[in-house]
Design an enzyme around this catalytic site. Sequence first.
Site, PDB file in Angstrom:
ATOM      1  N   TRP A  57       0.851  -1.198   0.000  1.00 23.16           N
ATOM      2  CA  TRP A  57       0.000   0.000   0.000  1.00 23.16           C
ATOM      3  C   TRP A  57       0.886   1.247   0.000  1.00 23.16           C
ATOM      4  CZ3 TRP A  57      -5.375   1.345   1.031  1.00 23.16           C
ATOM      5  CH2 TRP A  57      -6.242   0.277   0.837  1.00 23.16           C
ATOM      6  N   PHE A 102      -1.169  -5.213   7.535  1.00 20.19           N
ATOM      7  CA  PHE A 102      -1.753  -6.269   8.373  1.00 20.19           C
ATOM      8  C   PHE A 102      -1.017  -7.589   8.184  1.00 20.19           C
ATOM      9  CE2 PHE A 102      -4.917  -9.524   9.423  1.00 20.19           C
ATOM     10  CZ  PHE A 102      -5.382  -9.060  10.642  1.00 20.19           C
ATOM     11  N   GLU A 103      -0.459  -7.804   6.988  1.00 20.80           N
ATOM     12  CA  GLU A 103       0.228  -9.077   6.686  1.00 20.80           C
ATOM     13  C   GLU A 103       1.706  -9.054   7.073  1.00 20.80           C
ATOM     14  OE1 GLU A 103      -1.975  -7.681   4.213  1.00 20.80           O
ATOM     15  OE2 GLU A 103      -3.481  -9.067   5.012  1.00 20.80           O
ATOM     16  N   VAL A 163       3.144   1.519   5.441  1.00 15.99           N
ATOM     17  CA  VAL A 163       2.575   2.853   5.658  1.00 15.99           C
ATOM     18  C   VAL A 163       1.083   2.687   5.847  1.00 15.99           C
ATOM     19  CG1 VAL A 163       2.221   5.148   4.684  1.00 15.99           C
ATOM     20  CG2 VAL A 163       4.275   3.838   4.086  1.00 15.99           C
ATOM     21  N   VAL A 164       0.557   3.210   6.940  1.00  9.75           N
ATOM     22  CA  VAL A 164      -0.890   3.228   7.128  1.00  9.75           C
ATOM     23  C   VAL A 164      -1.303   4.686   7.303  1.00  9.75           C
ATOM     24  CG1 VAL A 164      -2.838   2.176   8.314  1.00  9.75           C
ATOM     25  CG2 VAL A 164      -0.620   1.052   8.402  1.00  9.75           C
ATOM     26  N   THR A 187     -12.662   5.856   8.943  1.00  7.63           N
ATOM     27  CA  THR A 187     -13.239   4.789   9.762  1.00  7.63           C
ATOM     28  C   THR A 187     -12.198   4.319  10.786  1.00  7.63           C
ATOM     29  OG1 THR A 187     -12.418   2.935   8.454  1.00  7.63           O
ATOM     30  CG2 THR A 187     -14.466   3.998   7.688  1.00  7.63           C
ATOM     31  N   HIS A 246     -10.755   1.674  10.891  1.00  9.36           N
ATOM     32  CA  HIS A 246      -9.869   0.666  10.303  1.00  9.36           C
ATOM     33  C   HIS A 246      -8.407   0.962  10.605  1.00  9.36           C
ATOM     34  CE1 HIS A 246      -9.930  -2.749   7.556  1.00  9.36           C
ATOM     35  NE2 HIS A 246      -8.818  -2.305   7.018  1.00  9.36           N
ATOM     36  N   PHE A 268      11.424  -1.726  13.196  1.00 14.75           N
ATOM     37  CA  PHE A 268      10.029  -1.281  13.049  1.00 14.75           C
ATOM     38  C   PHE A 268       9.971  -0.067  12.121  1.00 14.75           C
ATOM     39  CE2 PHE A 268       6.286   1.060  14.819  1.00 14.75           C
ATOM     40  CZ  PHE A 268       5.325   0.115  14.498  1.00 14.75           C
ATOM     41  N   ARG A 285       8.702  11.321   5.991  1.00 15.16           N
ATOM     42  CA  ARG A 285       9.475  10.303   6.714  1.00 15.16           C
ATOM     43  C   ARG A 285       9.963   9.183   5.800  1.00 15.16           C
ATOM     44  NH1 ARG A 285       6.021  12.988   9.588  1.00 15.16           N
ATOM     45  NH2 ARG A 285       6.267  13.268  11.844  1.00 15.16           N
TER      46      ARG A 285
HETATM   47  C1  DLZ Z   1      -7.460  -2.195   3.875  1.00 14.72           C
HETATM   48  C2  DLZ Z   1      -6.294  -1.283   4.065  1.00 14.72           C
HETATM   49  C3  DLZ Z   1      -6.496   0.095   4.215  1.00 14.72           C
HETATM   50  C4  DLZ Z   1      -7.850   0.725   4.203  1.00 14.72           C
HETATM   51  N1  DLZ Z   1      -5.455   0.933   4.363  1.00 14.72           N
HETATM   52  C5  DLZ Z   1      -4.201   0.430   4.401  1.00 14.72           C
HETATM   53  C6  DLZ Z   1      -3.082   1.285   4.565  1.00 14.72           C
HETATM   54  O1  DLZ Z   1      -3.179   2.526   4.663  1.00 14.72           O
HETATM   55  N2  DLZ Z   1      -1.848   0.710   4.611  1.00 14.72           N
HETATM   56  C7  DLZ Z   1      -1.654  -0.653   4.518  1.00 14.72           C
HETATM   57  O2  DLZ Z   1      -0.495  -1.102   4.592  1.00 14.72           O
HETATM   58  N3  DLZ Z   1      -2.705  -1.475   4.344  1.00 14.72           N
HETATM   59  C8  DLZ Z   1      -3.954  -0.972   4.270  1.00 14.72           C
HETATM   60  N4  DLZ Z   1      -5.032  -1.805   4.091  1.00 14.72           N
HETATM   61  C9  DLZ Z   1      -4.774  -3.246   3.808  1.00 14.72           C
HETATM   62  C10 DLZ Z   1      -4.610  -4.137   5.042  1.00 14.72           C
HETATM   63  O3  DLZ Z   1      -3.333  -3.939   5.643  1.00 14.72           O
HETATM   64  C11 DLZ Z   1      -4.703  -5.629   4.601  1.00 14.72           C
HETATM   65  O4  DLZ Z   1      -3.770  -5.876   3.574  1.00 14.72           O
HETATM   66  C12 DLZ Z   1      -6.088  -5.989   4.083  1.00 14.72           C
HETATM   67  O5  DLZ Z   1      -7.058  -5.748   5.065  1.00 14.72           O
HETATM   68  C13 DLZ Z   1      -6.153  -7.473   3.645  1.00 14.72           C
HETATM   69  O6  DLZ Z   1      -5.855  -8.341   4.732  1.00 14.72           O
END
Ligand code: DLZ
Length: 156
Positions: free
Chosen positions: A26, A59-60, A81-82, A87, A89, A114, A128
């Site tokens: 992502w 998440f993985e 990166v998130v 939401t 999430h 990390f 960053r």
């Molecule tokens: C679903 C999702 C969302 C909304 N945003 C991000 C993000 O900003 N960064 C990231 O690394 N992953 C995101 N994901 C995907 C989740 O990490 C995961 O890959 C999915 O929920 C599938 O398991």
Amino acid sequence: MSGSGAPTIETPRAEGLRVAVIAAQWHPLITDSLVAGSERALAEAGVTDHKVVRVPGSFELPVAALHAARSGYDAVVALGVVIRGDTPHFEYVCQAATEGLMQVSVTTGVPVGFGLLTCDNDPQALDRAGLPDSREDKGYEAAQAALISALAIRSL
Ligand code: DLZ
């Protein structure tokens, strides 16, 4: 958390260490740059045996990091990166990835650098990412942390 108080960290010599870099896909501009930063640190440290593996999202990261730690790598660098959305999430993904990576590290004894950016918006992440206009290079720093921790563990 502010960056004030951060020490000046030298990249160590770490020839002979095997390192796995696990990176989410992502926000590819940013994650690709984090991977490049981590590889720069590994090259400066003299690490010749490293592998980059991409997973779908942050998440993985823990499950891939766990397999790397169980496969004989001396250190793992986790990069992702998130970006906060509308939401809850964001909180779930950040918490799962962070706690999962810490569990991998303390249960296997293999250090995990990390390099997960958890940001409110794109500009914070870009700042960053180790790009030419960035103030910080968290991919580089995460690789440094993994190497220094692996060497510290070896000395115990
Ligand atoms: C679903 C999702 C969302 C909304 N945003 C991000 C993000 O900003 N960064 C990231 O690394 N992953 C995101 N994901 C995907 C989740 O990490 C995961 O890959 C999915 O929920 C599938 O398991």
